[in-house]
Design a protein around this motif. Structure first.
Motif, short mmCIF file in Angstrom:
data_model
loop_
_atom_site.label_atom_id
_atom_site.label_comp_id
_atom_site.label_asym_id
_atom_site.label_seq_id
_atom_site.Cartn_x
_atom_site.Cartn_y
_atom_site.Cartn_z
N LEU A 142 0.81 -1.21 0.00
CA LEU A 142 0.00 0.00 0.00
C LEU A 142 0.85 1.27 0.00
O LEU A 142 0.32 2.37 -0.15
CB LEU A 142 -0.94 0.01 1.21
CG LEU A 142 -2.11 -0.97 1.16
CD1 LEU A 142 -2.96 -0.84 2.41
CD2 LEU A 142 -2.96 -0.74 -0.09
N GLU A 143 2.15 1.12 0.17
CA GLU A 143 3.04 2.28 0.12
C GLU A 143 3.35 2.68 -1.32
O GLU A 143 4.09 3.63 -1.54
CB GLU A 143 4.34 1.98 0.86
CG GLU A 143 4.16 1.76 2.35
CD GLU A 143 5.50 1.53 3.05
OE1 GLU A 143 6.39 2.39 2.92
OE2 GLU A 143 5.65 0.49 3.70
N TRP A 144 2.75 1.97 -2.28
CA TRP A 144 3.07 2.21 -3.69
C TRP A 144 1.84 2.55 -4.50
O TRP A 144 0.80 1.89 -4.39
CB TRP A 144 3.74 0.96 -4.29
CG TRP A 144 5.03 0.65 -3.61
CD1 TRP A 144 5.20 -0.13 -2.49
CD2 TRP A 144 6.32 1.16 -3.94
NE1 TRP A 144 6.53 -0.15 -2.13
CE2 TRP A 144 7.23 0.64 -3.00
CE3 TRP A 144 6.79 2.00 -4.95
CZ2 TRP A 144 8.60 0.94 -3.04
CZ3 TRP A 144 8.14 2.29 -5.00
CH2 TRP A 144 9.03 1.77 -4.05
N ASN A 145 1.95 3.56 -5.32
CA ASN A 145 0.91 3.88 -6.30
C ASN A 145 0.97 2.91 -7.47
O ASN A 145 -0.05 2.57 -8.06
CB ASN A 145 1.08 5.31 -6.83
CG ASN A 145 0.42 6.32 -5.93
OD1 ASN A 145 -0.51 6.01 -5.21
ND2 ASN A 145 0.92 7.55 -5.95
N SER A 146 2.18 2.52 -7.84
CA SER A 146 2.36 1.56 -8.93
C SER A 146 3.59 0.71 -8.66
O SER A 146 4.58 1.19 -8.10
CB SER A 146 2.50 2.28 -10.27
OG SER A 146 3.64 3.11 -10.28
N ILE A 147 3.49 -0.55 -9.02
CA ILE A 147 4.61 -1.50 -8.91
C ILE A 147 4.78 -2.13 -10.28
O ILE A 147 3.96 -2.94 -10.71
CB ILE A 147 4.33 -2.58 -7.85
CG1 ILE A 147 4.01 -1.95 -6.49
CG2 ILE A 147 5.51 -3.53 -7.73
CD1 ILE A 147 3.46 -2.93 -5.47
N THR A 148 5.82 -1.71 -10.99
CA THR A 148 6.00 -2.16 -12.37
C THR A 148 7.43 -2.62 -12.59
O THR A 148 8.32 -2.30 -11.79
CB THR A 148 5.66 -1.03 -13.36
OG1 THR A 148 6.56 0.06 -13.13
CG2 THR A 148 4.24 -0.53 -13.17
N PRO A 149 7.69 -3.32 -13.68
CA PRO A 149 9.07 -3.74 -13.99
C PRO A 149 9.98 -2.52 -14.14
O PRO A 149 9.57 -1.47 -14.64
CB PRO A 149 8.91 -4.48 -15.32
CG PRO A 149 7.50 -4.94 -15.35
CD PRO A 149 6.72 -3.87 -14.65
#
Length: 493
Positions: free
Chosen positions: A264-271
């Motif tokens: 939840l600390e991330w707006n987006s998690i991407t490569p």
């Protein structure tokens, strides 16, 4: 007697109890459904990697024992040594064609490039004409202003590009960085240039979040004689306003901390396929943009109310795409340019959409309405407004429509939209078409991955890179025009 009391008296007690039970059951059922949906949402998020969870100990903050640029570079060296030990040494892959920036020798490995563009840099010159400080944006690195650094250096300018804290290493650096840490680094860069060019002009160039950081420093320098006052400010895609939801986003991160849910600390998690820009974006990063923008607005309010103003703001020129999904372009007008009273040495350059492309009527009506408002020049304007557009062009050429306090003119530019582009973007504004990483088809061969013209077709959910990322414009076909305007602005053209 109230109506509610009258009704309750008439209703049998068992009916009231049954209604209360139903209400409680409905509430508990809704709560249970909400919890299930929340759990499913958390499980649907990508897994965090070591570059999301590791905190590098040698990152700069306002408590660091750093006194000057040399100290900062020395600390930065220790930081990147730690990055090698904690991330690169522990990240391996059997895929020879990997595009993970944290795998050595992958197509996205930053060390494939000729210079360590994730680090602060200095381009010295004998007998400099002036100095310029380059400030990149949030989640970016000094690479984003690489083209500007190179052409300004060739003009005899001493260039310093600062790596802002939390950047150029791993995305987790954005989890706890503060805008005050970045503001402290701006001061270090300006002190360095003052040492190197003396009393010659020093300009500040800010891309995205670099713009409010430059404004914050400038407004402090108005009151603090120990700070070098900049001669001019040059902005690309300035982040002077964010969405209305921005102040509330940080509560998502706080909830993640409270519940032990780090995703939840991330707006987006991407490569992480870009060598010089993070793909993943921490909630805290967006909050820091909001906070520094808010601080600058408070400073501008105080500046406007100060009846003992010692000096005016330095001249400002800003370049922005009229459509921008990262920042609110209208706020650049409302929160900065509309504030100018009596001054007429500031310029806003907006690049319109490609109207030849939009003859196919693919642009949303709501977007058309918003753009028409941005094309209008407010009454009692105290700045120069240049709209770069083909809106009324008969031959497809781009025009420069200029509105100043005293006149309105237009002139034809020897520029044309590439037929496949419908607009620029936040990312594209400072990037040259010749950039080997982000540039167009005619750019020099990249030493690694090339992201500027990856137009591919096929089935969805197959590629590591999202289709949205592939479609977003990354280079500015009018870069030479902005270059000329910058050189004119600083008096070298």
């Amino acid at each position: 007697m109230s109506i509610i009391q009258s009704v309750l008296i008439k209703l049998p007690l068992w009916s009231v109890r049954k209604a209360l039970r139903l209400m409680i059951l409905a509430f508990l059922g809704s709560l249970l459904i909400g919890i299930v949906v929340f759990i499913l949402y958390i499980k649907s998020l990508p897994e965090l990697a070591v570059w999301h969870t590791t905190i590098l100990k040698n990152e700069f903050n306002t408590d660091s024992d750093v006194k000057d640029f040399d100290d900062y570079v020395a600390l930065e060296k220790r930081l990147f040594d730690e990055l090698d030990r904690e991330i690169y040494d522990k990240t391996v892959s059997n895929n020879d064609r990997s595009i993970n920036r944290y795998i050595r020798n992958s197509f996205s490995d930053p060390k494939r490039w000729d210079k360590e563009w994730n680090k602060s840099f200095e381009l010295p010159v004998n007998n400099p004409k002036m100095g310029i400080l380059l400030l990149h944006g949030m989640s970016d690195s000094p690479y984003s202003l690489r083209a500007q650094a190179e052409y300004l250096h060739k003009q005899g300018i001493w260039v310093v590009g600062m790596r802002l804290p939390g950047h150029g290493t791993i995305p987790s650096g954005l989890r706890d960085v503060k805008w005050q840490d970045m503001a402290a680094v701006v001061k270090i860069g300006m002190e360095r240039l003052t040492q190197k060019v003396g009393d010659k002009p020093i300009h500040m160039m800010g891309y995205s979040t670099g713009a409010p950081l430059a404004l914050n420093y400038t407004l402090l320098a108005l009151e603090d004689s120990t700070l070098t006052f900049p001669s001019g400010l040059i902005f690309y895609s300035p982040a002077l306003g964010v969405t209305k939801a921005a102040p509330f986003a940080i509560w998502q991160s706080r909830l993640g901390n409270l519940l032990g849910l780090p995703k939840l600390e991330w707006n987006s998690i991407t490569p992480e396929y870009d060598p010089f820009k993070y793909g993943s974006f921490a909630v805290n990063a967006g909050d820091q943009v909001y906070l520094v923008c808010n601080e600058v607005q408070k400073q501008l309010d105080a500046y406007a109310k100060n009846t003992k103003i010692k000096k005016p703001l330095p001249p400002i020129i800003s370049f922005a795409s009229i459509v921008d999904s990262t920042v609110v372009v209208k706020d650049t007008v409302d929160h900065l340019y509309k504030r100018f009273k009596g001054e007429n040495n500031h310029t806003l350059v907006l690049f319109d959409i490609n109207h030849k492309f939009t003859s196919h009527s693919l642009v949303k009506d709501s977007v058309h309405t918003a753009l028409n408002k941005l094309r209008e020049v407010p009454e009692d304007t105290h700045y120069r407004f240049d709209l770069i557009s083909d809106i009324n062009s008969t031959d497809g050429s781009v025009m420069q429509f200029t509105t100043d306090r005293e006149y309105a003119t237009s002139k034809k530019l020897d520029l044309y939209w590439p037929k496949e582009l419908y607009s620029l973007s936040h990312l594209a504004m400072p990037i040259s078409a010749k950039d080997p990483l982000y540039g167009g088809e005619d750019a020099p061969k990249s030493p690694g991955i090339q992201l500027g013209h990856l137009v591919v077709y096929g089935e969805t959910s197959v590629l590591e890179i999202s289709g949205t990322s592939l479609l977003r414009q990354r280079w500015n076909p009018f870069h030479d025009y902005t270059k000329q305007r910058v050189l004119e602005f600083i008096g070298l053209e």
